[in-house]
Motif scaffolding. Structure first.
Motif, PDB file in Angstrom:
ATOM      1  N   GLY A 177       0.778   4.646  -2.301  1.00  0.00           N
ATOM      2  CA  GLY A 177       0.275   5.823  -1.587  1.00  0.00           C
ATOM      3  C   GLY A 177      -1.136   5.618  -1.073  1.00  0.00           C
ATOM      4  O   GLY A 177      -1.931   6.538  -1.036  1.00  0.00           O
ATOM      5  N   LEU A 178      -1.462   4.393  -0.676  1.00  0.00           N
ATOM      6  CA  LEU A 178      -2.820   4.084  -0.216  1.00  0.00           C
ATOM      7  C   LEU A 178      -2.861   3.706   1.257  1.00  0.00           C
ATOM      8  O   LEU A 178      -3.739   2.966   1.673  1.00  0.00           O
ATOM      9  CB  LEU A 178      -3.407   2.940  -1.038  1.00  0.00           C
ATOM     10  CG  LEU A 178      -3.868   3.258  -2.451  1.00  0.00           C
ATOM     11  CD1 LEU A 178      -4.425   2.014  -3.109  1.00  0.00           C
ATOM     12  CD2 LEU A 178      -4.908   4.350  -2.447  1.00  0.00           C
ATOM     13  N   VAL A 179      -1.913   4.206   2.041  1.00  0.00           N
ATOM     14  CA  VAL A 179      -1.936   3.890   3.461  1.00  0.00           C
ATOM     15  C   VAL A 179      -2.972   4.785   4.130  1.00  0.00           C
ATOM     16  O   VAL A 179      -2.938   5.999   3.986  1.00  0.00           O
ATOM     17  CB  VAL A 179      -0.547   4.115   4.084  1.00  0.00           C
ATOM     18  CG1 VAL A 179      -0.576   3.749   5.559  1.00  0.00           C
ATOM     19  CG2 VAL A 179       0.497   3.296   3.355  1.00  0.00           C
ATOM     20  N   ASP A 180      -3.913   4.137   4.840  1.00  0.00           N
ATOM     21  CA  ASP A 180      -4.964   4.915   5.494  1.00  0.00           C
ATOM     22  C   ASP A 180      -4.482   5.443   6.832  1.00  0.00           C
ATOM     23  O   ASP A 180      -3.684   4.798   7.499  1.00  0.00           O
ATOM     24  CB  ASP A 180      -6.195   4.021   5.728  1.00  0.00           C
ATOM     25  CG  ASP A 180      -6.941   3.782   4.438  1.00  0.00           C
ATOM     26  OD1 ASP A 180      -6.958   4.699   3.593  1.00  0.00           O
ATOM     27  OD2 ASP A 180      -7.489   2.680   4.270  1.00  0.00           O
ATOM     28  N   PHE A 235       0.825  -1.214   0.000  1.00  0.00           N
ATOM     29  CA  PHE A 235       0.000   0.000   0.000  1.00  0.00           C
ATOM     30  C   PHE A 235       0.855   1.257   0.000  1.00  0.00           C
ATOM     31  O   PHE A 235       0.487   2.275  -0.591  1.00  0.00           O
ATOM     32  CB  PHE A 235      -0.941   0.015   1.211  1.00  0.00           C
ATOM     33  CG  PHE A 235      -2.063  -0.975   1.093  1.00  0.00           C
ATOM     34  CD1 PHE A 235      -2.836  -1.008  -0.060  1.00  0.00           C
ATOM     35  CD2 PHE A 235      -2.352  -1.870   2.114  1.00  0.00           C
ATOM     36  CE1 PHE A 235      -3.882  -1.911  -0.184  1.00  0.00           C
ATOM     37  CE2 PHE A 235      -3.386  -2.780   1.993  1.00  0.00           C
ATOM     38  CZ  PHE A 235      -4.154  -2.802   0.846  1.00  0.00           C
TER      39      PHE A 235
END
Lengths: 307, 331, 325
Positions: free
Chosen positions: B59-62, B55
């Motif tokens: 760039g999809l880290v929440d 992730f």
């Protein structure tokens, strides 16, 4: 009550020997400052309502002490004989502070009374549905479902249109409008408990229906019931105020907050805002504090939300 | 875009989760490189940070997670420093991702064609609906979905689990990406379907030069698929190298443990090896080597965290007690 | 499916019958219709005549049958006050109430859903905490008091908006509506907001809860991984998923809006059927009360039936329950 403690109690087991479930409950509750504040306010409101005859500055319904000449005074004005009306007076010259205190007494009284009766009826019906199951359950729940598909205000309105005004009548209307919420809540949690092994064990011991239902099943349905009871009481108070405002609830002789607001309605258009405004604030504070307490109780009593 | 740059080069990537109970270093100094057409297996137990690594690349880290350091060079371009809009155009276009659970990756209330066409048009608005639909149909056919034309009009719940994963893969392939990150894509599937998907993935990389990062906890899957392998433990890479090298000569005790716990022909009748203990919580990592409490070889040297070393070209290791003499093996 | 609809239909008819019986018993047995019909000075002979003409000397089941028979033919008696058919008077008032309820419903959707989704996407932001505090207030505030405050602030103090009535109306397909004239719209605004307040709070909560659940689903992350813009992820992927429960509840709550319009109509003197029933209760106009009760029961039964049927049609396609579990 020892049965209730040995069975899976609402407070989780890790409460430990040192910390009683009650203490743990208090600590969890106090975690939210808003809820604690709401509880303090609520207790204060209840005390004011209970002690109304002793703490109220004047008796607003003692005709001897009310003068029409003091009517429609602004908040903070002084009467002819020098007493200050902090929240002003209504059209008949009654001190609004006193009227609100007495109004709270009636509003809370009606709300709590109808809540308690509805809770008893709803609990009995819900327990019966869950415990006996089968056709009894199907029938009861069908009735409950159908009733819940009508808004409470409509049911109360229908009943009051038929019954007429009166304290007893509005309590009857509120009870009939609300019992189904309790019945549904109790049945749901009782069904969960019913399928647990300790109920089976109690049945194997050939304990009587009453004993199983009231000593085993009922204590375990209490937490959700307390939550629903709190919120429904707030609802009942709001509903009573609404119905009284509409002129179908309490008679003029029982001036609840809703009636006080209704009385001020006529003056509002001429700019005398306080006669409706302050009783409304009192009503709002009461309902909001009960709702906040109810919300926090739900969080604290619901084991699923525990970390 | 330079031809010489590897498809993906990750350097010292750090992703931390700022939770109420402290900072969890889910990815802590991870580096690896994947070239064109190369397949890298990223192996580790659940909670080792392998998914978060995937992730982080996209760039999809929440939140509360955040990439706090390192570089992610995609074809020479650092993804951590480019604008969100540019990154969005790379996602699903040049870099695609496939998720673990096929039951959850497709939106249940949207038809398959909607979910495919939007993927095409998100990156090239000039593509007409008909053309996007045609490409979607071809992609479904490519992953072996029978009668793709009709299936486009279906809702996800009308597909079986294996078919849904094929749809998800087809979506990943739609824009002919240069890199695919596959996060345990076959874990939830039957073994036979798993085999087919592995075969197709391998074929795809050979034919198109797509690089592939295959995240899994299953060494057996990697053994039949990857060119190289990176083993993660508690947010760090503990061992890295060519597939054969690592599988034949594992140097880190953790890799040895993982390999030992794979059942095979020669382990029949013997008790399977089991790594003692559990994955440590990232919030309460032991001082020094994170693996020391479960490691049979741990001693005083493990009290300080081992640095990454490169005993031979193409191998990396983070251990004070290598289980084989890598230099000796190599010569 | 057909079996389901038929069963629901039978149940609905049963509910209408039971409610009509309750209303009948309430009005004719508990109350005394003769008292209503004859003047106080009437002598015994006159009373007898009235009793006979109303059929009150017959056993209760025959009276009930006559009542139902009349109701089916649209005859629910004549209003004492207006001297016209009670049913007709009520039906004339229905459009005003429906217009108010629909306007409130529209506001609940248009305001509630975006606010709720925002609060769900950014649960820790100041804006979202403000929204949630507002929604708690919206739940607790008694509708009638808020209405009074609206009048006080916007009509009396600021003088921006009118406080009573419907304003100018124009006929739309033979029905008078307010929302097509500027004056009517200004009259409609305050009552509609007042009526919508509770529902807005409810929609905010539903949308927020739905958003918080959906936003963590893999398919949202997958949609982002496909490179879709945030706009599309939120407006299509997220919204479509939260809309189903929101729309269902709103459908069910439409009846609640009609019920609560009694309060709002009384406060704002909106000439709908809610104001009519309160006026009729005050003036003891019994035929109108009975007719209102029967019509409102019918409306509710129809709404519930429609929502049930619609939902059962939506459900197998969506299978959200399967995904959620």
């Amino acid at each position: 009550m020892s049965d209730a403690v040995t069975s899976p109690a609402p407070a989780p087991a890790e409460a430990g020997a040192v910390e009683t479930p009650f203490r743990r409950f208090c600590r969890d509750y106090a975690e939210s400052r808003i809820a604690t504040g709401a509880l303090v306010v609520l207790v204060a409101i209840i005390l004011v309502a209970l002690l109304a005859p002793w703490i109220s500055p004047t008796d607003p319904y003692d005709l001897a002490s009310v003068s029409i000449l003091d009517g429609k005074l602004k908040p903070g004005s002084q009467s002819m004989d020098g007493t200050t009306y902090w929240l002003g007076t209504d059209g008949a010259g009654r001190d609004l502070v006193s009227a609100i205190i007495y109004g709270l007494r009636i509003s809370l009284g009606v709300g709590v009374m109808s809540g308690v009766v509805a809770l008893c009826i709803g609990t009995a019906v819900g327990l019966a549905a869950a415990y006996f199951g089968g056709r009894t359950d199907t029938f009861i729940m069908r009735v409950v479902d159908i009733q819940l598909s009508f808004p409470a205000i409509l049911i109360a309105l229908i009943l009051l249109a038929i019954l007429g005004k009166g304290v007893d009548k509005i309590i009857i209307a509120l009870v009939i409008a609300q019992w189904a919420y309790y019945a549904r809540t109790v049945r749901a949690s009782a069904l969960v408990e019913r399928n647990k092994e300790y109920i089976e064990a109690a049945q194997c011991l050939a304990l009587g229906h009453n004993r199983i239902v009231f000593r085993h099943l009922f204590p375990n349905c209490l937490p959700p019931l307390i939550v629903v009871g709190t919120i429904q009481t707030a609802h009942a108070i709001s509903l009573e105020a609404t119905l009284s405002f509409l002129g179908v609830g309490l008679p003029i002789s029982e001036p609840s907050l809703g009636l006080l607001i209704s009385n001020g309605f006529d003056f509002m258009l001429s700019g005398l805002y306080w006669i409706s405004f302050f009783p409304g604030v009192a009503l709002l504070v009461t309902i909001v504090s009960i709702n906040l307490v109810g919300d926090q109780l739900r969080d604290v009593l619901n084991p699923r939300l525990k970390k | 875009m330079t031809d010489t740059a590897p498809t993906l080069q990750v350097e010292n990537l750090e992703t931390h989760f700022f939770t109420k109970d402290g900072v969890a270093k889910a990815v802590d100094g991870v580096s690896f490189t994947v070239g064109r057409g190369e397949i890298m297996g990223l192996v580790g137990e659940s909670g080792s940070g392998k998914s978060v690594t995937g992730f982080s690349v996209l760039g999809l880290v929440d939140p509360p997670g955040k990439v706090v350091g390192g570089k992610v060079l995609f074809q020479g371009q650092d993804l951590l420093s480019i604008k969100e809009e540019e990154l969005r155009h790379l996602r699903g276009n040049r870099i695609a991702m496939i998720f673990q659970d096929p039951m959850m990756t497709l939106n249940p209330v949207l038809r398959v064609d909607t979910q495919m066409i939007e993927t095409v048009q998100a990156h090239d608005a000039s593509v007409s609906d008909d053309e996007a639909r045609a490409r979607s149909r071809d992609a479904l056919g490519q992953v072996g979905i029978p009668s793709p034309e009709e299936r486009l009009k279906a809702y996800p719940h009308q597909f079986s689990g294996g078919m849904r994963q094929r749809v998800a893969i087809a979506i990943a392939l739609l824009n002919k990406p240069d890199l695919i990150i596959a996060d345990e894509p076959t874990t939830a599937l039957d073994v036979t379907i798993q085999g087919q998907i592995l075969y197709e993935a391998q074929k795809l990389c050979r034919d198109t030069g797509t690089a592939l990062i295959w995240i899994t906890h299953d060494l057996a899957v990697i053994a039949g698929l990857a060119d190289k392998i990176s083993v993660m433990y508690a947010g760090r890479i503990v061992e890295q190298g060519g597939l054969g090298d690592v599988l034949d000569h594992p140097a880190h005790p953790y890799t040895c443990g993982l390999l030992g716990s794979v059942p095979g022909h020669n382990t029949r009748g013997k008790r399977l090896y089991q790594i003692p203990g559990m994955t440590p919580s990232l919030l309460k990592l032991p001082k020094g080597c994170a693996f020391k409490e479960r490691c049979p070889h741990a001693d005083a040297a493990c009290e300080t965290a081992p640095e990454i070393t490169h005993p031979v070209e193409g191998r990396a290791l983070r251990c004070a007690h290598p289980q084989v003499d890598l230099a000796g093996v190599a010569s | 499916m057909t079996v389901f609809i038929i069963r629901r239909l039978i149940q609905s008819i049963a509910v209408v019958l039971v409610m009509s019986f309750i209303v009948f018993v309430g009005v004719n047995i508990v109350g005394d219709p003769v008292e209503m019909m004859v003047s106080d000075e009437a002598d015994q002979a006159e009373r007898e005549k009235v009793i006979k003409s109303m059929g009150l000397d017959k056993p209760w089941y025959i009276q009930y049958a006559r009542f139902i028979g009349g109701a089916v033919q649209g005859d629910l008696g004549k209003s004492f006050v207006y001297g016209e058919s009670a049913l007709k008077i009520i039906v004339q008032r229905v459009p005003a109430t429906l217009e108010l309820a629909l306007a409130a419903l529209l506001m609940a959707v248009v305001l509630g859903i975006p606010l709720g989704v925002y609060a769900g996407l950014r649960p820790d932001s100041v804006g979202s905490k403000t929204i949630m505090a507002g929604s708690i207030l919206g739940f607790s505030l008694p509708t009638f008091w808020v209405g009074l405050m609206f009048i006080m602030i916007f009509a009396v103090m600021l003088g921006w908006l009118p406080s009573t009535g419907r304003g100018d109306t124009v006929a739309l397909m033979g029905i008078d509506v307010s929302f097509l004239t500027a004056d009517g719209l200004s009259h409609l605004f305050l009552p509609a907001v007042n009526l919508a307040l509770f529902k807005i709070s409810m929609v905010i909560r539903l949308a927020r809860a739905g958003t918080r659940e959906v936003v963590h689903q893999d398919y949202i992350k997958f949609a982002r991984a496909k490179g879709l813009s945030n706009r599309r992820v939120v407006l299509v992927h997220l919204m479509k998923n939260i809309m189903i429960p929101v729309v269902t509840v709103l459908g069910l709550e439409f009846g609640g809006l009609i019920a609560f319009s009694v309060v709002t109509e009384t406060v704002f003197a909106w000439p709908g059927m809610g104001k009519l029933i309160i006026d009729s209760i005050q003036s003891l106009d019994r035929p109108v009360i009975v007719a209102y009760l029967m019509i409102i029961v019918l409306i509710f039964v129809i709404i519930n039936l429609l929502v049930d049927v619609l939902y059962s049609m939506l459900d197998p396609r969506v299978r959200l329950s399967e995904v959620k579990s």
